[in-house]
Design an enzyme around this catalytic site. Sequence first.
Site, PDB file in Angstrom:
ATOM      1  N   TYR A   1       3.025   9.565 -11.479  1.00 42.82           N
ATOM      2  CA  TYR A   1       2.068   8.855 -10.617  1.00 42.82           C
ATOM      3  C   TYR A   1       1.199   7.865 -11.413  1.00 42.82           C
ATOM      4  O   TYR A   1       1.202   6.671 -11.109  1.00 42.82           O
ATOM      5  CB  TYR A   1       1.238   9.874  -9.824  1.00 42.82           C
ATOM      6  CG  TYR A   1       0.330   9.233  -8.805  1.00 42.82           C
ATOM      7  CD1 TYR A   1       0.844   8.458  -7.766  1.00 42.82           C
ATOM      8  CD2 TYR A   1      -1.044   9.384  -8.873  1.00 42.82           C
ATOM      9  CE1 TYR A   1       0.010   7.858  -6.830  1.00 42.82           C
ATOM     10  CE2 TYR A   1      -1.888   8.801  -7.939  1.00 42.82           C
ATOM     11  CZ  TYR A   1      -1.359   8.038  -6.914  1.00 42.82           C
ATOM     12  OH  TYR A   1      -2.186   7.447  -5.991  1.00 42.82           O
TER      13      TYR A   1
ATOM     14  N   ASN B   1       0.798  -1.230   0.000  1.00 47.32           N
ATOM     15  CA  ASN B   1       0.000   0.000   0.000  1.00 47.32           C
ATOM     16  C   ASN B   1       0.832   1.283   0.000  1.00 47.32           C
ATOM     17  O   ASN B   1       0.354   2.330  -0.456  1.00 47.32           O
ATOM     18  CB  ASN B   1      -0.926  -0.019   1.225  1.00 47.32           C
ATOM     19  CG  ASN B   1      -1.583   1.315   1.465  1.00 47.32           C
ATOM     20  OD1 ASN B   1      -2.528   1.692   0.768  1.00 47.32           O
ATOM     21  ND2 ASN B   1      -1.074   2.065   2.428  1.00 47.32           N
TER      22      ASN B   1
ATOM     23  N   LYS C   1       1.148   3.658 -11.420  1.00 47.41           N
ATOM     24  CA  LYS C   1      -0.048   2.870 -11.086  1.00 47.41           C
ATOM     25  C   LYS C   1      -0.487   1.977 -12.262  1.00 47.41           C
ATOM     26  O   LYS C   1      -1.055   0.906 -12.052  1.00 47.41           O
ATOM     27  CB  LYS C   1      -1.176   3.786 -10.605  1.00 47.41           C
ATOM     28  CG  LYS C   1      -0.860   4.523  -9.293  1.00 47.41           C
ATOM     29  CD  LYS C   1      -0.592   3.573  -8.116  1.00 47.41           C
ATOM     30  CE  LYS C   1      -0.444   4.314  -6.800  1.00 47.41           C
ATOM     31  NZ  LYS C   1      -0.176   3.428  -5.651  1.00 47.41           N
TER      32      LYS C   1
END
Length: 247
Positions: A155, A90, A159
């Site tokens: 970012y 996470n 992802k």
Amino acid sequence: MLKGKIAVVTGGTRGIGYAIVKKYLENGAKVVLFGSKEETVVKAVTQLKDINPDWEVSGMFPSLTDATDVRNAMKSIVDKYGKVDILVNNAGISQSAPILDYKPGEFDKIMNLNVTALFNTIQATVGYMKEQGGGCILNTSSMVSISGQSAGVGYPTSKFAVNGMTISLARELGPMHIRVNAVAPGITNTDMVASLPSDVIAPMIAKIPLRRIGEPEDIANAFLFLASDMASYVTGEILSVDGAMRS
Ligand code: NAD
């Protein structure tokens, strides 16, 4: 739902990770949370023990980008508990700079934590899961892994890579009874978002079909489902938990 399970949660000291740790403890798991600093790890473990002294929770702060450090941490957990059932990747950082404003090393920094660290923790864990006959790996992706975003290219790039790793490892590790899934949160009420002024938040909320931002617990509930036997035939899935705000 997780009685007797041993779980490791990276980035478990605050925000979404902390909510996952709490949810797993409430559901009978024993949890080792990872954070970046001793101080924040101790604070999170103390907070959780204050809620329920019977919860079995401890903390570590290996450098996630150092494969040897991660391997040593995972070994010490298996030495203590005899197994590791659930790994939640996470920990993550975000970026918002336009591409021309990126400083040297900034792109690498986000890829190192958001992607390479996942490879490190997964590689350090899979051998144990294979030996024990199965396990569950969960990754925190993001809604930007579907839509991209208009600045801070590192970012969404990281992802999209998380999704690729999730789907590919589900295929590779399925025969070892290891399920691999990701949760793709939308805008979630953590420190990062709480610091934004209301005139920035309000237009975002207006674009969310459910007309509110997510709470860490909304996201943790999805992590609970995917870690549990209720999801025994779910693998290679990127589960959006974003109030339908996907673009
Ligand atoms: P947060 O900043 O509140 O928490 C981040 C966690 O990651 C902390 O526990 C921190 O200790 C850990 N961390 C940060 N840098 C680290 C490092 N170098 N080494 C080890 N640990 C480190 O963030 P959050 O909002 O709870 O985000 C958690 C995850 O959810 C991230 O992967 C993020 O990309 C993702 N996410 C968040 C949102 C959101 O709106 N909050 C939306 C989509 C996805």
